[in-house]
Write a protein that holds these residues in place. Structure first.
Motif, PDB file in Angstrom:
ATOM      1  N   THR A  42       0.844  -1.195   0.000  1.00  0.00           N
ATOM      2  CA  THR A  42       0.000   0.000   0.000  1.00  0.00           C
ATOM      3  C   THR A  42       0.880   1.245   0.000  1.00  0.00           C
ATOM      4  O   THR A  42       2.048   1.206   0.396  1.00  0.00           O
ATOM      5  CB  THR A  42      -0.927   0.016   1.242  1.00  0.00           C
ATOM      6  N   VAL A  43       0.304   2.346  -0.464  1.00  0.00           N
ATOM      7  CA  VAL A  43       0.930   3.665  -0.364  1.00  0.00           C
ATOM      8  C   VAL A  43       0.003   4.544   0.457  1.00  0.00           C
ATOM      9  O   VAL A  43      -1.216   4.557   0.234  1.00  0.00           O
ATOM     10  CB  VAL A  43       1.157   4.311  -1.741  1.00  0.00           C
ATOM     11  N   VAL A  44       0.573   5.280   1.377  1.00  0.00           N
ATOM     12  CA  VAL A  44      -0.218   6.159   2.230  1.00  0.00           C
ATOM     13  C   VAL A  44       0.172   7.606   1.983  1.00  0.00           C
ATOM     14  O   VAL A  44       1.349   7.906   1.707  1.00  0.00           O
ATOM     15  CB  VAL A  44      -0.034   5.789   3.726  1.00  0.00           C
ATOM     16  N   ALA A  45      -0.802   8.488   2.030  1.00  0.00           N
ATOM     17  CA  ALA A  45      -0.559   9.929   1.898  1.00  0.00           C
ATOM     18  C   ALA A  45      -1.275  10.637   3.036  1.00  0.00           C
ATOM     19  O   ALA A  45      -2.456  10.373   3.289  1.00  0.00           O
ATOM     20  CB  ALA A  45      -1.059  10.440   0.550  1.00  0.00           C
ATOM     21  N   PHE A  46      -0.563  11.515   3.714  1.00  0.00           N
ATOM     22  CA  PHE A  46      -1.137  12.320   4.794  1.00  0.00           C
ATOM     23  C   PHE A  46      -1.294  13.748   4.278  1.00  0.00           C
ATOM     24  O   PHE A  46      -0.319  14.380   3.877  1.00  0.00           O
ATOM     25  CB  PHE A  46      -0.224  12.306   6.019  1.00  0.00           C
ATOM     26  N   ILE A  47      -2.533  14.248   4.295  1.00  0.00           N
ATOM     27  CA  ILE A  47      -2.829  15.541   3.679  1.00  0.00           C
ATOM     28  C   ILE A  47      -3.641  16.385   4.644  1.00  0.00           C
ATOM     29  O   ILE A  47      -4.660  15.926   5.171  1.00  0.00           O
ATOM     30  CB  ILE A  47      -3.618  15.340   2.368  1.00  0.00           C
ATOM     31  N   SER A  48      -3.209  17.605   4.879  1.00  0.00           N
ATOM     32  CA  SER A  48      -3.966  18.492   5.760  1.00  0.00           C
ATOM     33  C   SER A  48      -5.358  18.706   5.169  1.00  0.00           C
ATOM     34  O   SER A  48      -5.536  18.809   3.947  1.00  0.00           O
ATOM     35  CB  SER A  48      -3.245  19.823   5.949  1.00  0.00           C
ATOM     36  N   SER A  49      -6.350  18.772   6.038  1.00  0.00           N
ATOM     37  CA  SER A  49      -7.741  18.709   5.599  1.00  0.00           C
ATOM     38  C   SER A  49      -8.161  19.890   4.736  1.00  0.00           C
ATOM     39  O   SER A  49      -9.150  19.804   4.005  1.00  0.00           O
ATOM     40  CB  SER A  49      -8.665  18.588   6.811  1.00  0.00           C
ATOM     41  N   ASP A  50      -7.432  21.001   4.805  1.00  0.00           N
ATOM     42  CA  ASP A  50      -7.801  22.153   3.986  1.00  0.00           C
ATOM     43  C   ASP A  50      -7.026  22.198   2.666  1.00  0.00           C
ATOM     44  O   ASP A  50      -7.174  23.147   1.897  1.00  0.00           O
ATOM     45  CB  ASP A  50      -7.607  23.461   4.754  1.00  0.00           C
ATOM     46  N   ASN A  51      -6.240  21.159   2.370  1.00  0.00           N
ATOM     47  CA  ASN A  51      -5.453  21.112   1.135  1.00  0.00           C
ATOM     48  C   ASN A  51      -6.287  20.403   0.063  1.00  0.00           C
ATOM     49  O   ASN A  51      -6.073  19.245  -0.259  1.00  0.00           O
ATOM     50  CB  ASN A  51      -4.131  20.391   1.374  1.00  0.00           C
ATOM     51  N   GLU A  52      -7.236  21.145  -0.489  1.00  0.00           N
ATOM     52  CA  GLU A  52      -8.201  20.550  -1.409  1.00  0.00           C
ATOM     53  C   GLU A  52      -7.536  20.043  -2.690  1.00  0.00           C
ATOM     54  O   GLU A  52      -7.927  19.006  -3.238  1.00  0.00           O
ATOM     55  CB  GLU A  52      -9.295  21.565  -1.754  1.00  0.00           C
ATOM     56  N   ALA A  53      -6.537  20.756  -3.192  1.00  0.00           N
ATOM     57  CA  ALA A  53      -5.883  20.336  -4.435  1.00  0.00           C
ATOM     58  C   ALA A  53      -5.222  18.969  -4.279  1.00  0.00           C
ATOM     59  O   ALA A  53      -5.336  18.104  -5.157  1.00  0.00           O
ATOM     60  CB  ALA A  53      -4.859  21.382  -4.865  1.00  0.00           C
ATOM     61  N   SER A  54      -4.544  18.748  -3.164  1.00  0.00           N
ATOM     62  CA  SER A  54      -3.886  17.460  -2.943  1.00  0.00           C
ATOM     63  C   SER A  54      -4.907  16.357  -2.698  1.00  0.00           C
ATOM     64  O   SER A  54      -4.703  15.204  -3.111  1.00  0.00           O
ATOM     65  CB  SER A  54      -2.918  17.555  -1.760  1.00  0.00           C
ATOM     66  N   ARG A  55      -6.004  16.691  -2.050  1.00  0.00           N
ATOM     67  CA  ARG A  55      -7.064  15.696  -1.833  1.00  0.00           C
ATOM     68  C   ARG A  55      -7.625  15.227  -3.177  1.00  0.00           C
ATOM     69  O   ARG A  55      -7.819  14.031  -3.401  1.00  0.00           O
ATOM     70  CB  ARG A  55      -8.168  16.289  -0.959  1.00  0.00           C
ATOM     71  N   ARG A  56      -7.892  16.175  -4.076  1.00  0.00           N
ATOM     72  CA  ARG A  56      -8.387  15.804  -5.407  1.00  0.00           C
ATOM     73  C   ARG A  56      -7.350  14.979  -6.164  1.00  0.00           C
ATOM     74  O   ARG A  56      -7.692  14.030  -6.879  1.00  0.00           O
ATOM     75  CB  ARG A  56      -8.744  17.058  -6.211  1.00  0.00           C
ATOM     76  N   MET A  57      -6.081  15.339  -6.018  1.00  0.00           N
ATOM     77  CA  MET A  57      -5.006  14.648  -6.723  1.00  0.00           C
ATOM     78  C   MET A  57      -4.984  13.166  -6.384  1.00  0.00           C
ATOM     79  O   MET A  57      -4.944  12.314  -7.280  1.00  0.00           O
ATOM     80  CB  MET A  57      -3.654  15.285  -6.376  1.00  0.00           C
ATOM     81  N   VAL A  58      -5.008  12.848  -5.107  1.00  0.00           N
ATOM     82  CA  VAL A  58      -4.916  11.426  -4.735  1.00  0.00           C
ATOM     83  C   VAL A  58      -6.205  10.683  -5.054  1.00  0.00           C
ATOM     84  O   VAL A  58      -6.173   9.514  -5.461  1.00  0.00           O
ATOM     85  CB  VAL A  58      -4.514  11.250  -3.250  1.00  0.00           C
ATOM     86  N   LEU A  59      -7.344  11.323  -4.894  1.00  0.00           N
ATOM     87  CA  LEU A  59      -8.605  10.655  -5.214  1.00  0.00           C
ATOM     88  C   LEU A  59      -8.680  10.315  -6.700  1.00  0.00           C
ATOM     89  O   LEU A  59      -9.171   9.249  -7.077  1.00  0.00           O
ATOM     90  CB  LEU A  59      -9.788  11.532  -4.794  1.00  0.00           C
ATOM     91  N   ARG A  60      -8.192  11.208  -7.559  1.00  0.00           N
ATOM     92  CA  ARG A  60      -8.167  10.918  -8.998  1.00  0.00           C
ATOM     93  C   ARG A  60      -7.276   9.722  -9.313  1.00  0.00           C
ATOM     94  O   ARG A  60      -7.442   9.070 -10.344  1.00  0.00           O
ATOM     95  CB  ARG A  60      -7.659  12.145  -9.777  1.00  0.00           C
ATOM     96  N   ASN A  61      -6.321   9.450  -8.447  1.00  0.00           N
ATOM     97  CA  ASN A  61      -5.380   8.359  -8.679  1.00  0.00           C
ATOM     98  C   ASN A  61      -5.728   7.090  -7.913  1.00  0.00           C
ATOM     99  O   ASN A  61      -4.882   6.216  -7.709  1.00  0.00           O
ATOM    100  CB  ASN A  61      -3.967   8.813  -8.335  1.00  0.00           C
ATOM    101  N   GLY A  62      -6.977   6.977  -7.484  1.00  0.00           N
ATOM    102  CA  GLY A  62      -7.452   5.731  -6.904  1.00  0.00           C
ATOM    103  C   GLY A  62      -7.211   5.565  -5.420  1.00  0.00           C
ATOM    104  O   GLY A  62      -7.411   4.468  -4.878  1.00  0.00           O
ATOM    105  N   TYR A  63      -6.801   6.616  -4.729  1.00  0.00           N
ATOM    106  CA  TYR A  63      -6.614   6.536  -3.274  1.00  0.00           C
ATOM    107  C   TYR A  63      -7.973   6.628  -2.589  1.00  0.00           C
ATOM    108  O   TYR A  63      -8.904   7.265  -3.093  1.00  0.00           O
ATOM    109  CB  TYR A  63      -5.711   7.664  -2.786  1.00  0.00           C
ATOM    110  N   ARG A  64      -8.069   6.008  -1.436  1.00  0.00           N
ATOM    111  CA  ARG A  64      -9.296   6.048  -0.646  1.00  0.00           C
ATOM    112  C   ARG A  64      -9.040   6.780   0.670  1.00  0.00           C
ATOM    113  O   ARG A  64      -7.965   6.652   1.269  1.00  0.00           O
ATOM    114  CB  ARG A  64      -9.792   4.635  -0.343  1.00  0.00           C
ATOM    115  N   HIS A  65     -10.047   7.518   1.097  1.00  0.00           N
ATOM    116  CA  HIS A  65      -9.963   8.217   2.380  1.00  0.00           C
ATOM    117  C   HIS A  65     -10.195   7.206   3.494  1.00  0.00           C
ATOM    118  O   HIS A  65     -11.229   6.545   3.547  1.00  0.00           O
ATOM    119  CB  HIS A  65     -11.013   9.321   2.441  1.00  0.00           C
ATOM    120  N   GLU A  66      -9.215   7.051   4.376  1.00  0.00           N
ATOM    121  CA  GLU A  66      -9.281   6.002   5.395  1.00  0.00           C
ATOM    122  C   GLU A  66      -9.430   6.525   6.818  1.00  0.00           C
ATOM    123  O   GLU A  66      -9.614   5.747   7.749  1.00  0.00           O
ATOM    124  CB  GLU A  66      -8.024   5.128   5.323  1.00  0.00           C
ATOM    125  N   GLY A  67      -9.337   7.832   7.010  1.00  0.00           N
ATOM    126  CA  GLY A  67      -9.508   8.340   8.369  1.00  0.00           C
ATOM    127  C   GLY A  67      -8.949   9.739   8.529  1.00  0.00           C
ATOM    128  O   GLY A  67      -8.400  10.325   7.587  1.00  0.00           O
TER     129      GLY A  67
END
Length: 200
Positions: free
Chosen positions: A128-153
Motif C-alpha cells: 500500500t501507499v499512504v498519503a497524509f494531507i492536511s484537511s484544507d489542502n483541497e488540491a492534494s485531496r483531489r489529486m490522490v482521489l483521482r489516482n485511486g486513493y481512498r480516504h481512510e480516516g
C-alpha cells in the motif's frame, strides 16, 4: 479560477518526469521554502539546508525513488516514495509526498507525479501507499482521489501552523495482488523475490 479537467489534462501533457538529481536541490529548496512559510502542506517550521537535502536525496533510491517534474522546460515540482517508518516491518509499504513550485499549481504536475509514483510503488511490490494531507489542502485531496486513493480516516487537531489547529486526512492506495504476496511468507523472502523480479 479552477481549471476544467480537460484543461488540466492538456497541461499535463507538457510535464516531463525524470529522476531527481543534486542539481535540482536549489529548486527543491525553493519549493519547500514556499510550503514552509505559506502553506500547511508541510508542518515544518524551518527551511532545510542544501546539505540536509543532499542527505535526504541520497536516501531515496531503489524502492523509494525521488522524481522531478519539468513543465515548459523548467523545474515544476518533485515527488518521493519514502519508508512509512524506520521499523523493518513497514518495508511492505511506502509514503507518498508531492511538492510543487508555486507557479506550477493547477497544471497537472502534481497528478503526473502521483500517478507515476503510485505505479512505481505497485511495481516495487508495495502492499500500500499512504498519503497524509492536511484537511484544507483541497488540491492534494483531489489529486490522490483521482489516482485511486481512498480516504481512510482523520487525525484530528494533530498539528498547529499559521494560527490554527490542523486535521490530517489519511489516504491509501492498496494493491491487492501485492498484498497476497506477503501472506504467510517471511518478509526477507518477499523482498528478495521482488528485488529479483524488478532488477534490470
Amino acid at each position: 479560477m479552477t481549471r476544467s479537467p480537460a484543461a488540466t489534462a492538456a497541461a499535463a501533457t507538457d510535464v516531463v518526469l525524470r529522476p531527481l538529481t543534486a542539481a535540482d536541490l536549489p529548486d527543491v529548496q525553493a519549493a519547500l521554502r514556499h510550503a514552509v512559510h505559506h502553506t500547511d502542506a508541510t508542518l515544518d517550521y524551518r527551511e532545510k539546508s542544501l546539505d540536509e537535502l543532499g542527505a535526504w536525496l541520497t536516501a531515496h533510491h531503489g524502492r523509494y525513488p525521488a522524481l522531478a517534474a519539468d513543465a515548459g522546460g523548467r523545474f515544476a515540482g518533485y515527488g518521493t516514495l519514502s519508508p512509512f517508518s524506520a521499523r523493518k516491518g513497514y518495508l511492505a509499504s511506502a509514503e507518498l509526498s508531492v511538492y510543487l513550485s508555486p507557479d506550477a499549481q493547477g497544471r497537472g504536475v502534481g497528478s503526473a507525479l502521483c500517478t507515476r509514483l503510485t505505479k512505481e510503488a505497485e511495481r516495487a511490490g508495495m502492499s500500500t501507499v499512504v498519503a497524509f494531507i492536511s484537511s484544507d489542502n483541497e488540491a492534494s485531496r483531489r489529486m490522490v482521489l483521482r489516482n485511486g486513493y481512498r480516504h481512510e480516516g482523520v487525525l484530528r487537531k494533530i498539528g498547529y501552523k499559521r494560527g490554527h489547529l490542523i486535521d490530517l486526512d489519511i489516504y491509501q492506495h492498496t494493491f491487492p495482488r501485492n498484498c497476497a504476496r506477503y501472506d504467510g511468507t517471511p518478509l526477507d523472502d518477499v523482498l528478495a523475490r521482488i528485488t529479483e523480479e524488478t532488477s534490470p
